[in-house]
Design an enzyme around this catalytic site. Structure first.
Site, mmCIF file in Angstrom:
data_model
loop_
_atom_site.group_PDB
_atom_site.id
_atom_site.type_symbol
_atom_site.label_atom_id
_atom_site.label_comp_id
_atom_site.label_asym_id
_atom_site.label_seq_id
_atom_site.Cartn_x
_atom_site.Cartn_y
_atom_site.Cartn_z
ATOM 1 N N LYS A 488 0.845 -1.193 0.000
ATOM 2 C CA LYS A 488 0.000 0.000 0.000
ATOM 3 C C LYS A 488 0.880 1.243 0.000
ATOM 4 C CE LYS A 488 -0.454 -0.187 5.048
ATOM 5 N NZ LYS A 488 -1.391 -0.231 6.179
ATOM 6 N N TYR A 713 15.631 31.822 2.699
ATOM 7 C CA TYR A 713 14.507 32.654 3.122
ATOM 8 C C TYR A 713 14.632 33.102 4.574
ATOM 9 C CZ TYR A 713 11.649 31.684 -1.048
ATOM 10 O OH TYR A 713 11.149 31.616 -2.324
#
Length: 818
Positions: A488, A713
């Protein structure tokens, strides 16, 4: 070489049943790899989980007539009138004995290589060094096991001038059989490491087992700087020539005087010489030094080394599967080009289930020892047998032998550039393409042009490691216990389709995914194995019926809706998997309160039928929860036994997960579910088993940044010194968590730690490479073989699942197999 069936019978000491005359050229141990049935001898090997005798009828129907068996089939004269059965006490021993007798036919230099790491690298670089002047037979890829070694030695033929074979062991007592098969004249010990240490009492015991390969050799090459190796060699009282290499002992046979980046100065036979290599990492340097010592012992001159060492090329010890342009799938094996590796690559291609035209792009083959006419007739026969429908030949030899290629759709070109400029190249669409080229032809240009263009961050997925992890957990299980493999979340980020193909190839009993759409993807990719849907949605019932998907059932509401949908479609006996809640309190029926009503509803309808009943341990990964695990198991036993008593057919019971398989082997019942462990992480202690996924990127740009400046940043990246900052094309949109930034974690650049500096951006991260020798374009490891994913998950205070499943789909997956 061919052997008559009479001679084979004598060589392996078998009793023969059948009298058909036959010649044997090919040995087969895996029925899926059959290519030339009329000249194949099949060994019906028995393993803990499989028995080759099961495949005799199928192989007979496909044309095989020669079998080595431990039990002759009943009524063989009637059922298999044209077959010969050679009965032996042990089929693996017979395979090894036949290879040993075959080896006896040859008196030539044979190099036997063992060690914890570097065996394949040394083998392939030796091959590159010797190939210009000698005809070599070598182990295909990593064929170094009890089965792989005899299959490798069988490849020796009349044209062989040197043989190079790997020998790998994982437990005491294995090397003697490999030594007797290889019978090396020169033994090589590459390194001594932690691999398979769990099976040995000490590093010394493992070293002595590896040195068993050297027992009767004329010479032995090893690094004397390793104290354990040197001590063990003294203990073994070796009689041959000791060719030790060392960076500190001037008395060593091969003294490495200096290593300056990639320039190596050495002293051999009292003469100082040097060579350059195109690598700078420590492992490659050591492997090149080992190769140099062996090559000199085999007759190469220092001048040969100086000329050939700089031309060594990186070894692709694997077949790579990549998505190509225009709907193509690429199988890239453009680093080796000989008839044996071609057969292996074609076999790998043949096992892919995609419904696409199969195309082989092949270059001229060199140093085969065969005439071009005979060589390319063999190539054609292999290609036809393996289902190739389009053939593209590149090179003067292939062009001259075009009539030998018995494939209707074929074209030939003088070189790669002519092919790339042709309509044949632009016309490649919706095809599975195997690229197989000799190094001088530059097939990397074809790969570059055909590859689907994505950014430079990739997730490499090692399919061999998946199998090794599967077998590790199987070793805790009884042979009859079935296995469910969890794939999965796109196989924990590794890519469900290719993982499913590998698992199906190794005969797992069930695959499990989360939702029906994941199962549909597998079916459309050709997966035929049983598929369990762990979180079925009520809107997907029709999809599950259409694609043969088996849902988990965990509530009465879900059960009633499923029965109603099945009746509407006229379906009866649809297999379902009953979930019991024994303590997780997530999903499932109460094993104490719900069983009577559940049994009543199940037994008063015919639409669905319970195939299995299961539950989930809450804390099998920790001893702290053992008492609660015992309570869970007691609840499960009560509920599951009550359900089984209500039905006459066998209902599979399973509760062990990855940690449970290892921690509670007595609770494995009928089936176990393997999740995180399949992907190389032991959930009991977070140790790495065999690394499956490696996340890599490259350096885009480098800047000299003074300490007065900041990086990234919000000026978060503060510097304490003048620094070299590199930008790499991976960010949080790729799955690199922002919390790793601001020096909380690091990646590896040329094996050295490079901290993340400043905030991690959406598409780019910045790393500090001050004092790390590197340049733009160099590779960066985010996690993988050398930097475990658990390092990242520990920093993030989470579990490895989250890191693995968080890798974005825009990161290209590249699959490889040794």
């Amino acid at each position: 070489m061919k052997y008559s069936i009479e001679k084979v019978t004598t060589l392996i000491g078998a009793r023969r049943y059948g009298n058909t005359e036959a010649q044997v050229s090919w040995l087969l141990t895996d029925s899926r790899s059959l290519c030339f049935p009329e000249e194949t001898l099949f060994f019906a090997l028995k393993t803990q989980r499989n028995d080759g005798h099961r495949y005799i009828q199928d192989l007979y129907n496909r044309g095989v007539r020669q079998f080595v068996v431990e039990q002759v089939p009943e009524a063989y004269e009637t059922l298999y009138p044209q077959a010969n059965f050679l009965r032996v006490p042990h089929t693996l021993a017979a395979l090894q004995r036949l290879a040993e007798r075959h080896r006896d036919e040859f008196s030539l230099p044979i190099v036997g290589i063992t060690g914890s790491n570097g065996k394949t690298m040394v083998k392939e670089w030796l091959y590159q060094l010797l190939l210009p002047s000698q005809r070599i037979v070598r182990s295909p890829r990593s064929y170094n096991s009890q089965i792989g070694v005899p299959l490798s030695v069988w490849l020796l033929n009349e044209q062989t001038e040197v043989g190079i074979f790997e020998a790998g062991i994982s437990q005491p007592g294995e090397m003697m059989a490999l030594r007797d098969i290889i019978q090396p004249t020169i033994g090589v010990l590459t390194s001594l490491g932690a691999a398979h240490q769990e099976n040995f009492r000490s590093m010394e015991e493992k070293c002595m087992e590896k040195l068993e390969l050297m027992h009767d050799t004329e010479a032995m090459v090893y690094c004397s700087d390793n104290d354990i190796v040197s001590r063990c060699i003294r203990r073994m009282n070796y009689k041959g020539e000791k060719i030790s290499w060392s960076t500190c002992d001037q008395q060593a046979a091969f003294y490495v005087k200096s290593v300056e980046n990639s320039h190596i100065t050495y002293i051999w036979k009292e003469e100082e010489n040097c060579f350059d290599i195109p690598f700078i990492d420590e492992a490659s340097i050591e492997d090149c030094i080992t190769c140099a010592a062996v090559a000199l012992r085999l007759g190469l001159t220092p001048g040969d080394l100086a000329d050939r060492m700089p031309k060594l090329e990186p070894v692709a010890m694997r077949l790579e599967v990549k998505e190509g342009q225009r709907g193509c799938i690429l199988i890239n094996d453009s680093y080796n080009s000989d008839i044996n590796s071609l057969d292996i690559a074609l076999d790998f291609m043949n096992r892919r289930e995609e419904l696409k035209k199969r195309t082989l792009i092949l270059s001229d083959m060199f140093q085969s020892g065969l005439s071009p006419e005979k060589l390319y007739a063999q190539v054609s026969e292999l290609a036809v047998k393996r289902g190739i429908t389009k053939f593209i030949g590149i090179g003067a030899q292939l062009t001259a032998q075009a009539d030998k290629i018995q494939i209707a759709d074929k074209q030939f070109f003088a070189d790669v550039n002519h092919f790339l400029g042709s309509d044949a190249f632009t016309g490649l669409r919706n095809e599975m393409i195997l690229l197989k080229g000799a190094r001088p032809f530059g097939f990397d240009q074809i790969t570059e042009q055909l590859e689907q263009k994505v950014h430079e961050t990739i997730l490499e997925v090692n399919l061999n490691a998946v199998v090794e992890n599967l077998n590790y957990y199987r070793s805790f299980m009884k042979p009859e216990t079935k296995m469910v493999c969890m794939i999965k979340a796109d196989a924990y980020g590794a890519g469900a389709v290719e993982i499913a193909k590998t698992l199906q190839d190794h005969r797992v009993d069930y695959l499990a995914v989360a939702v029906a759409d994941e199962g549909v993807t597998l079916r459309k990719a050709g997966i035929t194995a049983n598929i369990m849907i762990m979180n079925p949605e009520m809107t997907a019932f029709k999809t599950m019926f259409d694609y043969d998907l088996e849902p988990e059932v965990y509530s009465f509401r879900l059960l009633d809706a499923l029965i109603k949908a099945a009746r509407k479609e006229g379906i009866t006996g649809w297999p379902v998997h009953i979930k019991l809640d024994t303590g997780m309190h997530r999903l499932g029926f109460d094993p104490e309160q719900d069983m009577d009503e559940l049994i009543d509803r199940l037994t008063h309808q015919q639409a669905v039928i319970p195939r299995s009943v299961f539950s989930h341990f809450v804390g099998s990964d920790s001893d702290d929860f053992d008492n609660f695990s015992t309570l869970q198991f007691k609840r499960f036993e009560m509920g599951s036994q009550k359900l089984q008593a209500a039905f006459s057919h066998k209902i599979l019971r399973h509760i062990d997960n990855s940690a449970g398989i290892e921690h509670f082997p007595d609770r494995q019942l009928d089936m176990c579910r393997l999740g995180l462990g399949l992907y190389g992480i032991d959930s009991r202690d977070n140790r790495i088993l065999h690394t499956v996924s490696t996340l890599k990127t490259t350096i885009l740009q480098m800047h000299q940044v003074p300490k007065s400046e900041t990086v990234g940043y919000s000026r978060k990246g503060k510097l304490t010194r003048d620094s070299v900052i590199a930008a790499i094309p991976i960010g949080y949109a790729d799955g690199l968590n922002r919390r790793l930034g601001n020096r909380h974690c690091y990646c590896l650049v040329n094996g050295q730690k490079a901290e993340y500096v400043g905030n991690i951006c959406m598409d780019v991260a910045l790393i500090d490479v001050t004092d790390i020798p590197c340049q733009e374009g160099d590779q960066v490891e985010i996690f993988g073989e050398h930097l475990p994913v658990t390092v990242l998950s520990d920093v993030l205070e989470t579990i490895p699942y989250e890191v693995l499943t968080g890798i974005s789909n825009r990161v290209k997956r590249v699959y490889f197999q040794d």
